[in-house]
Write an enzyme that holds these catalytic residues in place. Structure first.
Site: not given
Length: 310
Positions: A144-148
């Site tokens: 997952l992306d950092r902010e997800t």
């Protein structure tokens, strides 16, 4: 072929056992039919693993008889260079000898980078493995992306990682996301089938472009809670391909950017990160075939951004 035994050896190496069902099958072919890749077999042979038939070490040229028990003992794995084991909190949703499934908070990178060499989910998993004596590096199956926020699946062994990667290629891993997007939708269930490629002049951004890779996103509108003077929609999203930033790019392309996703046209007024959460992960276990269905509740910051009262 389903292994009859999944366990750790006396020295804590990962091992699998299978039972031959017919006479005259070569050990090499049997292992291939059992899902052991050529690369894994080479690692077993040259990096400290063992192949046993009825408890005795054999070469891959050995011919099996029905009822023979074949045991593969996998070599220990060293943590990847640049991955420093650290103590950190982990929210474990599921764990067995083969898999570790976690609930990642928003704001935490999944793996280290030059800008963030520590504090990542992988650093904490490496610390957990070191503390427990698990001889493995961290194999990220779903990133997952950092902010997800949400579900991340990790394999405890390179063989398990190979099996899960094959499942993903074949569409055997279902990932469900929840998203909060700007605007309302006239259709409650639809697909976005638009190719995605890198945006010219950027190493980060993606865009819909004719020469991109095929990308298919399935959207269901769950609710339109609304905010004063605005229209907001809560979406259930299923990825049928796995392109970088796929959900974010597709929703922005149709004029419904994620709340908080300033990279793709969203507003940060109501939430300080992209309002995207991996809420569900379903697949059949790569070894036993048993159905695995993992769920993670939507975080409060996303519900607040949609206007729900807690």
């Amino acid at each position: 072929m389903t292994p009859s035994l999944i366990a750790m050896s006396a020295d804590n190496r990962f091992r699998l056992s299978f039972t031959a069902e017919a006479d005259g099958v070569g050990l090499r072919d049997f292992l291939a039919e059992s899902g052991i890749s050529r690369r894994t077999l080479t690692a077993v042979k040259y990096q400290g693993g063992e192949i046993l038939v009825n408890g005795e070490e054999k070469t891959v040229k050995h011919e099996l008889r029905a009822g023979d028990v074949v045991t593969v003992i996998f070599p220990p794995e060293k943590p990847a260079e640049g991955l420093f084991p650290e103590e950190g909190e982990l929210s474990v949703l599921y764990e067995d000898e083969a898999l570790l499934i976690l609930d990642k908070p928003a704001g935490q990178p999944t793996i280290p980078s030059k800008g963030a060499p520590s504090g990542t989910l992988a650093n904490s998993v490496a610390g957990k493995f070191r503390k427990e004596g698990t001889p493995a590096t961290v194999h990220i199956v779903t990133r997952l992306d950092r902010e997800t926020s949400g579900i991340v699946c990790i394999a405890k062994n390179r063989h398990i990682h190979h099996l899960m990667s094959e499942k993903m290629k074949e569409g055997g891993v279902l990932k469900r996301y929840e998203a909060i997007a700007r605007g309302s939708f006239s259709v409650r269930h639809f697909f976005i089938d638009e190719p995605i490629g890198r945006k010219e002049g950027s190493i980060i951004e993606r865009m819909v472009r004719a020469d991109g890779q095929q990308a298919v996103t399935e959207i269901r509108v769950m609710d339109t809670p609304g905010l004063p003077g605005e229209e907001i929609s809560r979406l259930s999203v299923i990825l049928h391909t796995g392109r970088t930033h796929q959900i974010r790019v597709h929703l922005a392309h149709i004029g419904h950017p994620l709340e908080g996703d300033t990279l793709y046209g969203g507003s940060a007024e109501r939430i300080g990160r992209q309002a995207l959460h991996c809420a569900g992960l379903s697949f059949n276990h790569p070894l036993t075939g048993a159905p695995i269905d993992i769920n993670s509740p939507v975080p409060g910051d996303m519900l607040a951004a949609a206007g729900y009262r807690r």
